[in-house]
Design a protein around this motif. Structure first.
Motif, PDB file in Angstrom:
ATOM      1  N   HIS A 216       0.735  -1.157  -0.009  1.00 33.44           N
ATOM      2  CA  HIS A 216      -0.223   0.244  -0.105  1.00 33.44           C
ATOM      3  C   HIS A 216       0.877   1.157  -0.008  1.00 33.44           C
ATOM      4  N   LEU A 217       0.320   2.277  -0.672  1.00 33.34           N
ATOM      5  CA  LEU A 217       1.252   3.535  -0.744  1.00 33.34           C
ATOM      6  C   LEU A 217       1.381   4.190   0.599  1.00 33.34           C
ATOM      7  N   SER A 218       2.711   4.185   0.943  1.00 32.24           N
ATOM      8  CA  SER A 218       3.007   4.882   2.365  1.00 32.24           C
ATOM      9  C   SER A 218       3.360   6.378   2.028  1.00 32.24           C
ATOM     10  N   ALA A 219       3.964   6.957   1.114  1.00 30.69           N
ATOM     11  CA  ALA A 219       4.199   7.946   0.814  1.00 30.69           C
ATOM     12  C   ALA A 219       4.453   8.445  -0.716  1.00 30.69           C
ATOM     13  N   ALA A 220       4.046   9.516  -1.089  1.00 23.37           N
ATOM     14  CA  ALA A 220       4.388   9.977  -2.645  1.00 23.37           C
ATOM     15  C   ALA A 220       5.031  11.376  -2.665  1.00 23.37           C
ATOM     16  N   TYR A 221       6.205  11.517  -3.004  1.00 18.61           N
ATOM     17  CA  TYR A 221       6.729  13.058  -3.182  1.00 18.61           C
ATOM     18  C   TYR A 221       7.131  13.077  -4.761  1.00 18.61           C
ATOM     19  N   THR A 222       6.645  14.625  -5.303  1.00 21.20           N
ATOM     20  CA  THR A 222       6.866  14.883  -6.429  1.00 21.20           C
ATOM     21  C   THR A 222       7.214  16.103  -6.672  1.00 21.20           C
ATOM     22  N   GLN A 223       7.569  16.389  -7.991  1.00 25.67           N
ATOM     23  CA  GLN A 223       8.605  17.758  -8.243  1.00 25.67           C
ATOM     24  C   GLN A 223       8.002  17.877  -9.835  1.00 25.67           C
ATOM     25  N   LEU A 224       7.563  19.140  -9.994  1.00 28.60           N
ATOM     26  CA  LEU A 224       7.400  19.651 -11.422  1.00 28.60           C
ATOM     27  C   LEU A 224       8.355  20.919 -11.578  1.00 28.60           C
ATOM     28  N   ALA A 225       9.411  20.758 -12.623  1.00 23.90           N
ATOM     29  CA  ALA A 225      10.318  21.729 -12.734  1.00 23.90           C
ATOM     30  C   ALA A 225      10.434  22.090 -14.241  1.00 23.90           C
ATOM     31  N   LEU A 226      10.949  23.157 -14.621  1.00 22.70           N
ATOM     32  CA  LEU A 226      11.108  23.697 -15.883  1.00 22.70           C
ATOM     33  C   LEU A 226      12.893  23.971 -16.001  1.00 22.70           C
ATOM     34  N   SER A 227      13.083  23.469 -17.379  1.00 25.15           N
ATOM     35  CA  SER A 227      14.468  23.793 -17.564  1.00 25.15           C
ATOM     36  C   SER A 227      14.582  24.551 -18.886  1.00 25.15           C
ATOM     37  N   THR A 228      15.464  25.513 -19.136  1.00 25.55           N
ATOM     38  CA  THR A 228      15.473  26.282 -20.274  1.00 25.55           C
ATOM     39  C   THR A 228      16.904  25.877 -21.111  1.00 25.55           C
ATOM     40  N   ASP A 229      17.584  24.766 -20.483  1.00 21.47           N
ATOM     41  CA  ASP A 229      19.053  24.581 -20.944  1.00 21.47           C
ATOM     42  C   ASP A 229      19.132  23.016 -21.310  1.00 21.47           C
ATOM     43  N   GLY A 230      17.892  22.509 -21.635  1.00 33.43           N
ATOM     44  CA  GLY A 230      17.893  21.063 -21.923  1.00 33.43           C
ATOM     45  C   GLY A 230      18.080  19.943 -20.677  1.00 33.43           C
ATOM     46  N   GLY A 231      17.802  20.487 -19.530  1.00 37.52           N
ATOM     47  CA  GLY A 231      17.817  19.663 -18.512  1.00 37.52           C
ATOM     48  C   GLY A 231      18.943  19.661 -17.743  1.00 37.52           C
ATOM     49  N   LYS A 232      19.965  20.712 -17.816  1.00 41.53           N
ATOM     50  CA  LYS A 232      21.074  20.868 -17.057  1.00 41.53           C
ATOM     51  C   LYS A 232      20.766  21.633 -15.491  1.00 41.53           C
ATOM     52  N   THR A 233      19.904  22.442 -15.600  1.00 41.06           N
ATOM     53  CA  THR A 233      19.648  23.203 -14.392  1.00 41.06           C
ATOM     54  C   THR A 233      17.911  23.313 -14.545  1.00 41.06           C
ATOM     55  N   PHE A 234      17.363  23.410 -13.273  1.00 41.95           N
ATOM     56  CA  PHE A 234      15.849  23.371 -13.214  1.00 41.95           C
ATOM     57  C   PHE A 234      15.409  24.576 -12.302  1.00 41.95           C
TER      58      PHE A 234
END
Length: 436
Positions: free
Chosen positions: A220-238
């Motif tokens: 059973h699910l005990s915890a869920a952690y998520t993050q939505l992030a934007l990168s303008t350099d192809g995923g090098k920084t967010f």
């Protein structure tokens, strides 16, 4: 006399093409195969490509002649014509391998590319490829992995990016994994989803969702952690979005003019109510106004119509066991800003089950809605009235304002139908598994 000559000339121009049209007989070419095969076509050309018994074949004359591709090696899993560059590009993926092949000239030549997955990544299938709508050099590769962590098998996927069409580098998740997280996942997509996208951003702008899930001994699910992030350099920084700091992000989808995100406030309950968030600039999100609580939103079924409104199918599949009659499945349509949704009265029958919709780009203003009944036996043991749960398919040609049944047009075989096809209000086509 001059007028008569003009009339004769016009008549000749109109009549001769009609004669030619009546005489036209399409040429049919037959190709035999002992195996099942997949067949794709390149846009605006006579070039066809097919996968047949682990061999890729190319035809440049609409299937009259075929030539086998010899450059491709390995157990082929899938053949796909690039949906964003369908005039000339196709991909071939290799089963259980980070290697794939690409053609940019309708199959005349192929080159092999290999994703540099980590040493402890054992692929469960092959890597999937997402392409950029305008710059063909930009690619995102998603590789699902089974990771052996001190004898424990963990599931995660690795995301890779290239801005030159050749060399890939790994996108590191900005959400750090905890020791008790059993499943980690990442998904990234280009902010520009189409050539006519209204969302601002450079070619290297991508949106990523990073997720970590923990489960107890009973799974059973005990915890869920998520993050939505934007990168303008192809995923090098967010840059993460603070609007979602205390929420669980369920899914997201990027449309022509909007980005839609669904969230839950309760990270310990997978059936908690959802909120819908909208962004028109990939910088800030606002919570949309919904007519009622929703618990199941399929992001893959969301469309944007020709006037910029968002169409969301709400499928009531699982319910609270105390509720004998759940809220019906329905279709919601937003205003032009995507911030206020109202239900569409597309049918008078209450529904409990799946709703699928399609809004084909080549039929502007057209929406097709299809309902597939479902019963939640796990909670209510089939208490719902089966008389109201039936397949139903309707079509709208005015952006959802009015809906009608799909009329069957087959006068020659009208007697073979169990109902009167001249009365579409009582006898119509019901197809829950259409494909457009």
């Amino acid at each position: 006399m001059i007028l008569l000559q003009v009339i004769c000339t016009i008549w000749t121009c109109l009549f001769i093409p009609l004669l030619n049209a009546e005489e036209f007989v399409p040429k049919v070419t037959e190709t035999l195969s002992e195996y099942s095969f997949s067949l794709e076509s390149f846009d605006d050309s006579n070039s066809l490509i097919r996968l047949d018994n682990q061999v890729v074949w190319i035809s440049s004359d609409s299937g009259e002649n075929w030539e086998a591709v010899k450059e491709i090696e390995g157990h082929i899993l899938e053949l796909i014509v690039d949906p964003l560059h369908g005039q000339d590009r196709a991909f071939v993926s290799i089963h259980l391998s980070p290697k794939f092949y690409v053609t940019d000239d309708r199959g005349k030549s192929w080159r092999a590319l290999t994703i540099p997955v980590s040493e402890n990544c054992r692929l469960g299938t092959s890597c999937s490829i997402a392409t950029h709508p305008t710059d063909k050099k930009y690619l995102i590769a998603d590789c699902p992995c089974f990771i052996n962590d001190n004898g424990y098998i963990q599931i995660q996927n690795e995301i890779y990016f290239t801005n030159d069409g050749e060399s890939f580098y790994n996108i590191e998740p900005s959400l750090k994994k905890k020791e008790d997280d059993h499943i980690t996942s990442s998904s990234c997509n280009f902010v520009k989803s189409s050539k006519d996208s209204d969302i601002e951003g450079n070619d290297a702008s991508i949106l990523c969702l990073f997720s970590n899930h923990g489960y107890d001994s009973d799974r059973h699910l005990s915890a869920a952690y998520t993050q939505l992030a934007l990168s303008t350099d192809g995923g090098k920084t967010f840059k993460k979005f603070d609007e979602f700091n205390d929420k669980v992000i369920y899914q997201y989808k990027i449309l022509k003019s909007h980005i839609i995100v669904s969230t839950q406030d309760d990270r310990y309950n997978e059936m908690s109510p959802m909120d819908i968030w909208i962004s028109n600039d990939a910088s800030t999100f606002q919570k949309a106004r919904l007519p009622a609580q929703v618990r199941h939103v399929d992001m893959y079924g969301i469309y944007e119509d020709s006037i910029g409104r968002i169409i969301i199918p709400i499928s009531t599949i699982f319910t609270n066991e105390k509720n004998d009659q759940p809220a019906p499945s329905e279709i919601l349509i937003s205003d032009s800003q995507g911030l206020k949704f109202l239900p569409v009265e597309w049918t008078i029958n209450p529904h409990f089950g799946y709703i699928d919709i399609a809004s084909p780009h080549f039929l502007e203003g057209t929406i097709i809605g299809s309902f597939h009944p479902s019963f939640d036996y796990s909670h209510n043991k089939g208490k719902y009235n089966k008389k109201i749960a039936r397949y139903e398919t309707k079509i709208s040609v005015d952006n959802g304002l009015t809906w009608s049944n799909l009329k069957v047009v087959d006068e020659e075989n009208a007697d073979s139908f169990p109902c009167d096809i001249t009365r579409p209000e009582r006898c119509s086509l019901q197809n829950p598994f259409y494909s457009i």
